[in-house]
Design a protein around this motif. Structure first.
Motif, PDB file in Angstrom:
ATOM      1  N   GLY A  48      34.935  -2.228 -24.476  1.00 25.78           N
ATOM      2  CA  GLY A  48      34.768  -3.643 -24.777  1.00 25.78           C
ATOM      3  C   GLY A  48      33.904  -3.806 -26.021  1.00 25.78           C
ATOM      4  N   HIS A  49      33.314  -4.960 -26.163  1.00 25.31           N
ATOM      5  CA  HIS A  49      32.539  -5.279 -27.358  1.00 25.31           C
ATOM      6  C   HIS A  49      31.068  -5.368 -26.999  1.00 25.31           C
ATOM      7  CE1 HIS A  49      36.142  -5.986 -29.713  1.00 25.31           C
ATOM      8  NE2 HIS A  49      36.647  -6.536 -28.618  1.00 25.31           N
ATOM      9  N   ALA A  81      25.859  -7.335 -25.156  1.00 24.70           N
ATOM     10  CA  ALA A  81      27.257  -7.733 -25.312  1.00 24.70           C
ATOM     11  C   ALA A  81      27.413  -8.512 -26.614  1.00 24.70           C
ATOM     12  CB  ALA A  81      27.694  -8.589 -24.129  1.00 24.70           C
ATOM     13  N   SER A  84      31.081 -13.662 -27.242  1.00 28.46           N
ATOM     14  CA  SER A  84      31.247 -14.332 -25.947  1.00 28.46           C
ATOM     15  C   SER A  84      31.506 -13.345 -24.808  1.00 28.46           C
ATOM     16  CB  SER A  84      32.387 -15.346 -26.039  1.00 28.46           C
ATOM     17  OG  SER A  84      33.583 -14.663 -26.360  1.00 28.46           O
ATOM     18  N   TRP A  85      31.354 -12.049 -25.064  1.00 26.19           N
ATOM     19  CA  TRP A  85      31.558 -11.037 -24.023  1.00 26.19           C
ATOM     20  C   TRP A  85      30.367 -11.049 -23.066  1.00 26.19           C
ATOM     21  CZ3 TRP A  85      35.717  -7.596 -23.535  1.00 26.19           C
ATOM     22  CH2 TRP A  85      36.686  -7.724 -24.519  1.00 26.19           C
ATOM     23  N   HIS A  86      30.596 -10.600 -21.842  1.00 24.93           N
ATOM     24  CA  HIS A  86      29.536 -10.507 -20.836  1.00 24.93           C
ATOM     25  C   HIS A  86      29.412  -9.070 -20.353  1.00 24.93           C
ATOM     26  CE1 HIS A  86      29.125 -14.833 -20.527  1.00 24.93           C
ATOM     27  NE2 HIS A  86      30.450 -14.894 -20.593  1.00 24.93           N
TER      28      HIS A  86
END
Length: 112
Positions: A48-49, A81, A84-86
């Motif tokens: 992910g980011h 993160a 808007s990544w969690h």
């Protein structure tokens, strides 16, 4: 032949324990064995980011995601993160916390 087998077995045991066995010999002489202990490697896989930084310095992922730390070194991995990544959490010992605290004792890999 037996000496080669013993050296191979010792080399495998040392490699898994974070050490390296080097056999040196002078021409015609018996081999001299040197054991060097290598600091265990900590690897971080980011899916992910997100970014991960370590204290003390060494991990600065996504660019540098592996570093060797001396045995017994306390480490804090700080996870952030992007956008808007969690953060859902770490694998293994760290759970759902953003900061992971661990002490190096052997090579390990953590996923986030």
């Amino acid at each position: 032949m037996n000496r080669v087998r013993i050296l191979a077995a010792v080399g495998i045991a040392l490699a898994s324990a974070g050490g390296v066995l080097v056999a040196l010999s002078m021409r015609g002489g018996p081999p001299a064995h040197v054991v060097a202990h290598v600091s265990p490697l900590l690897r971080v896989h980011v899916r992910g980011h997100a970014s991960v930084r370590s204290v003390p310095a060494g991990i600065a992922c996504p660019h540098t995601c592996a570093a060797a730390f001396a045995r017994g070194t306390p480490i804090i991995l700080k996870l952030r993160a992007a956008g808007s990544w969690h953060v859902l959490g770490w694998s293994e010992d760290c759970g759902r916390r953003a900061n992971c605290r661990l002490t190096m004792s052997s090579p390990r890999t953590l996923d986030v």
